[in-house]
Design an enzyme around this catalytic site. Structure first.
Site, PDB file in Angstrom:
ATOM      1  N   ARG A 126       3.381 -19.594   2.358  1.00  0.00           N
ATOM      2  CA  ARG A 126       3.499 -18.193   2.062  1.00  0.00           C
ATOM      3  C   ARG A 126       3.246 -17.582   0.504  1.00  0.00           C
ATOM      4  NH1 ARG A 126       6.792 -19.559   6.373  1.00  0.00           N
ATOM      5  NH2 ARG A 126       8.739 -19.523   5.191  1.00  0.00           N
ATOM      6  N   CYS A 146      -5.053  -1.124 -10.725  1.00  0.00           N
ATOM      7  CA  CYS A 146      -4.909  -0.316  -9.405  1.00  0.00           C
ATOM      8  C   CYS A 146      -4.942  -1.522  -8.234  1.00  0.00           C
ATOM      9  CB  CYS A 146      -6.228   0.522  -9.392  1.00  0.00           C
ATOM     10  SG  CYS A 146      -6.467   1.852 -10.524  1.00  0.00           S
TER      11      CYS A 146
END
Length: 264
Positions: A126, A146
């Site tokens: 994970r 961004c």
């Protein structure tokens, strides 16, 4: 892509008017997610033309670790020109963070190589994550990231990717970012001998600039067409060895380009 047009319409109709760093002003919605099954076609919007050379060359540039716009300019890509200094440099933006993140001991971490090794050797992890949001170097970047953080996920022989984009220019930027990370997912899957799964786009401040209002109306009046198909014509030994010519977007049918000014 209906998902994208629904998103564009939602921001337009329900967003809040806000000021912003550029001084232009936006209609903004906080938090949204879109999911694209990459086996259904390549998620390249058809209700306006997307400049594919910019998508491909920018991604190859990121993967090279470069942060000077010389390569982009040599290949007719001008999307970073406004932020570069007089020497063409942008500071430690995406390429540096992806390929040469400096830890507290001054050691270099290649996050792209790291996630490839994880996908191959510990696919149920994970922690298969790449971050461009390096707090210690933000002030030295021409523009803070961004599209800041992405994670890979392996299940049933398929590779999926989820991107978190903290700031999303819904009209100009988001279609480009979706295409870029979908392409990266295809490349990573090929390198790791997996099929492609889903690409999930998650946005934070999702906004339409006030000087894009007319363009949004034009696009929302158009009807989406069948998605293109991506064909990768070569499998190099490394993800860093792809060339522009390796990628073929088959049956990309699109409506006319809609001109809009990017906010600086």
């Amino acid at each position: 892509m209906k998902q994208y047009l629904d998103f564009l319409r939602l921001v337009k109709n329900t967003g809040t008017n806000k000021t912003d760093r550029t001084g232009i002003g936006t209609t903004s919605l906080f938090g949204y997610q879109m999911r694209f099954d990459l086996s259904d076609g390549f998620p390249l919007i058809t209700t306006k033309r997307v400049h594919l050379p910019s998508v491909v060359h920018e991604l190859l540039w990121f993967l090279s670790g470069a942060t000077n716009i010389k390569y982009l300019q040599e290949n007719g890509v001008r999307i970073w020109n406004e932020w570069a200094d007089k020497n063409g440099d942008l500071g430690p933006i995406y390429g540096v963070q992806w390929r040469n993140w400096q830890n507290v001991r001054g050691e270099s971490i290649d996050q792209i190589m790291q996630v490839i090794e994880q996908i191959k050797n510990t696919p149920d992890s994970r922690r298969i994550i790449v971050s461009a949001w390096n707090v210690g170097e933000l002030e030295n970047m021409a523009l803070p990231p961004c599209h800041a953080f992405f994670q890979f996920y392996v299940a049933l022989g398929k590779l999926s990717c989820q991107l978190y984009q903290r700031s999303a220019d819904v009209f100009l930027g988001v279609p480009f970012n979706i295409a870029s990370y979908a392409l990266l997912t295809h490349m990573m899957a090929q390198q790791c001998d997996l099929e492609v799964g889903d690409f999930i786009w998650s946005g934070g401040d999702c906004h339409i600039y006030s000087n894009h209002t007319k363009q949004v109306e034009i696009q929302l009046a158009r009807t989406p067409k069948t998605l293109a198909t991506l064909k990768i014509n070569n499998k190099p030994d490394s993800i860093f060895d792809y060339n522009f010519e390796d990628f073929e977007f088959i049956n990309y049918v699109f409506d006319a380009y809609i001109k809009a000014t990017v906010a600086i």
